[in-house]
Design an enzyme around this catalytic site. Structure first.
Site, short mmCIF file in Angstrom:
data_model
loop_
_atom_site.label_atom_id
_atom_site.label_comp_id
_atom_site.label_asym_id
_atom_site.label_seq_id
_atom_site.Cartn_x
_atom_site.Cartn_y
_atom_site.Cartn_z
N ASP A 1 26.65 68.42 39.30
CA ASP A 1 27.47 69.36 38.54
C ASP A 1 27.81 68.73 37.20
O ASP A 1 27.89 67.51 37.07
CB ASP A 1 28.75 69.61 39.34
CG ASP A 1 29.55 70.82 38.89
OD1 ASP A 1 30.14 70.74 37.80
OD2 ASP A 1 29.61 71.82 39.63
N ASP B 1 26.21 74.43 36.52
CA ASP B 1 26.78 74.43 35.17
C ASP B 1 26.21 73.30 34.32
O ASP B 1 26.56 73.18 33.14
CB ASP B 1 28.31 74.36 35.21
CG ASP B 1 28.84 73.30 36.15
OD1 ASP B 1 28.04 72.51 36.68
OD2 ASP B 1 30.07 73.26 36.37
N HIS C 1 30.59 68.73 35.85
CA HIS C 1 31.93 68.16 35.99
C HIS C 1 31.94 67.07 37.05
O HIS C 1 31.23 67.17 38.07
CB HIS C 1 32.93 69.25 36.37
CG HIS C 1 33.04 70.35 35.36
ND1 HIS C 1 32.33 71.53 35.48
CD2 HIS C 1 33.77 70.45 34.22
CE1 HIS C 1 32.61 72.32 34.45
NE2 HIS C 1 33.49 71.69 33.67
N HIS D 1 36.39 69.91 43.47
CA HIS D 1 37.61 69.44 42.78
C HIS D 1 38.87 69.49 43.64
O HIS D 1 39.85 68.82 43.32
CB HIS D 1 37.85 70.28 41.52
CG HIS D 1 36.81 70.13 40.46
ND1 HIS D 1 36.46 68.91 39.95
CD2 HIS D 1 36.05 71.06 39.80
CE1 HIS D 1 35.51 69.08 39.02
NE2 HIS D 1 35.26 70.38 38.92
#
Length: 441
Positions: A172, A261, A174, A137
């Site tokens: 992931d 995750d 995200h 990120h």
């Protein structure tokens, strides 16, 4: 097909000793748990183990702005109150707190991914693993989503010195927004991200319509998913899309971000993947027999993170692991079953019906892009990129340093000794995921 893959594995115990703060979901301690589980299964005997160098500020500034790197280098918990404007500018705060040894933490995990890329570039290994990396990120001038330095971008920049085209894959939960943004305007990096999208889910980007711009148009692929997607739907999507991308784009190397995750029961996630389903994506990426750089990423139920990345280390080594976890320093975290596979838990079902329409809603529009002439034109034109360069850009000069030749009294100071002590607040068992009850502090 290669007869036997040469695996390089990067780990520094200090990366797991930092503490983001009470109730923060990011637990670098999960990296220590993963490493000890890898050791317990004796996987270290089948690969080369390296302690990564700590990336120099000049290396970090190959992507990040020099002023941002300098601020990360200077800021400490004791001085942060003096820099409220800078904290806001660089997005440091609740999600991305300032903690002790923050910059060293960044140097270690970024150094691991940079070193992994360099070993691949020099053909010293076929697969390189850095479970401490994958912090996808972070942006050029700011932290984001628990990420401060984007090691993936730095690793890809290294790989681009030797490879005309790099394929980046992100599983992931995200969206891999930082990596996509860094290469949004180029056709030399194809980014493919499988992630939760919608319902105000962080980071809020990753719509299928986001596909790159200018020379990078059609070279960013987003696979937005709803809550509750299971192994069958996820792996079918993954294999269908990645097979077509590799066939058409013809990358010279693959970077695979394995954020855990996306597993069922993650503290911040919402998918329903088993470890076997997650690991199947790693197994599929390995089958292309291309140089492969594998990193960690998210993952906030840390015993499951350790399970997942250990299984996937085994997958990369073509080694099936027994389900019963061997004795190790962190064995109590895997009670009561002491099993490698995730125990049955809550199954998310929201939006599952939509995920079952994967072919119509998601795969077909993406596969249609593979017919785009620009992909094929790019492959032809980029074939000459490496050859047009008279000299490959050199690796940064890294001073030789032999710890054994240093004065041990100077090297092992009190600060270093303190870092070797396990924190009590990492051993709390309960809903706060190993945080102490703050009432007891």
């Amino acid at each position: 097909m290669r007869s036997k893959d040469r695996i390089s594995y990067f780990y520094d115990g200090d990366v797991g000793s930092v503490y983001f703060g009470p109730n923060h979901p990011m637990k670098p301690h999960r990296l220590c748990m993963t490493h000890h589980l890898v050791l317990a299964y004796e996987l270290h005997n089948k690969m080369e183990i390296y302690r990564p160098h700590k990336a120099y500020p000049v290396e970090l500034a190959q992507f990040h702005s020099a002023d941002y790197v300098d601020f990360l280098h200077r800021i400490t918990p004791d001085t942060q109150h003096l820099f409220s404007n800078e904290l806001a500018r660089y997005n440091l705060g609740e999600d991305c707190p300032v903690f002790d040894n923050l910059f060293e933490f960044c140097q270690i995990y970024a150094g691991g991914t940079i070193d992994a890329a360099r070993r691949l570039n020099n053909q010293l290994c076929d697969i390189a693993i850095n479970w401490s990396g994958g912090l996808h990120h972070a942006k050029k001038c700011e932290a984001s989503g628990f990420c401060y330095i984007n090691d993936l971008v730095l690793g890809i920049l290294e790989l681009l010195k030797h490879h005309a085209r790099v394929l980046y894959i992100d599983i992931d939960v995200h969206h891999g927004d930082g990596v996509e943004e860094a290469f949004y305007f180029t056709d030399r990096v194809m980014t493919v991200s499988f992630h939760k999208y919608g319902d105000m889910f962080f980071p809020g980007t990753g719509d299928v319509k986001e596909m790159g711009e200018r020379e990078g148009k059609f070279y960013a692929i987003n696979v937005p998913l709803k809550d509750g997607i299971d192994d069958t739907s996820f792996t079918r999507l993954f294999k269908t899309i990645i097979a077509k991308v590799v066939e058409t784009y013809q990358p010279g190397v693959i970077v695979l971000q394995c954020g855990a995750d996306s597993l069922a029961g993650d503290r911040l996630g919402c998918f329903n993947l088993s470890i076997d389903g997650h690991a199947e994506c790693v197994r599929f990426a390995k089958k292309f027999n291309l140089p492969l750089l594998v990193t960690g990423g998210g993952g906030y139920t840390k015993e499951n993170v350790a399970r997942c990345w250990t299984v996937e280390t085994g997958v990369l080594l073509d080694t099936e692991l027994p389900n019963e976890i061997p004795e190790n320093e962190y064995i109590k975290y895997f009670a009561p079953d002491y099993s490698l596979k995730i125990p049955n838990g809550h199954i998310y079902s929201k939006g599952l019906q939509r995920n079952q329409n994967w072919k119509t809603q998601t795969a077909n529009p993406i596969l249609e892009r593979s017919r785009c002439k620009s992909w094929k034109i790019s492959v032809a034109s980029n074939m000459h990129l490496v050859y047009r360069c008279k000299r490959v850009p050199p690796d940064f000069y890294i001073p030789d340093s032999d710890e054994d030749e240093q004065n041990p009294d100077e090297r092992v100071d009190q600060h270093t000794r303190d870092k070797q002590i396990q924190r009590n607040d990492e051993y709390y068992e309960g809903d706060n995921d190993n945080d102490q009850n703050m009432d007891d502090v």
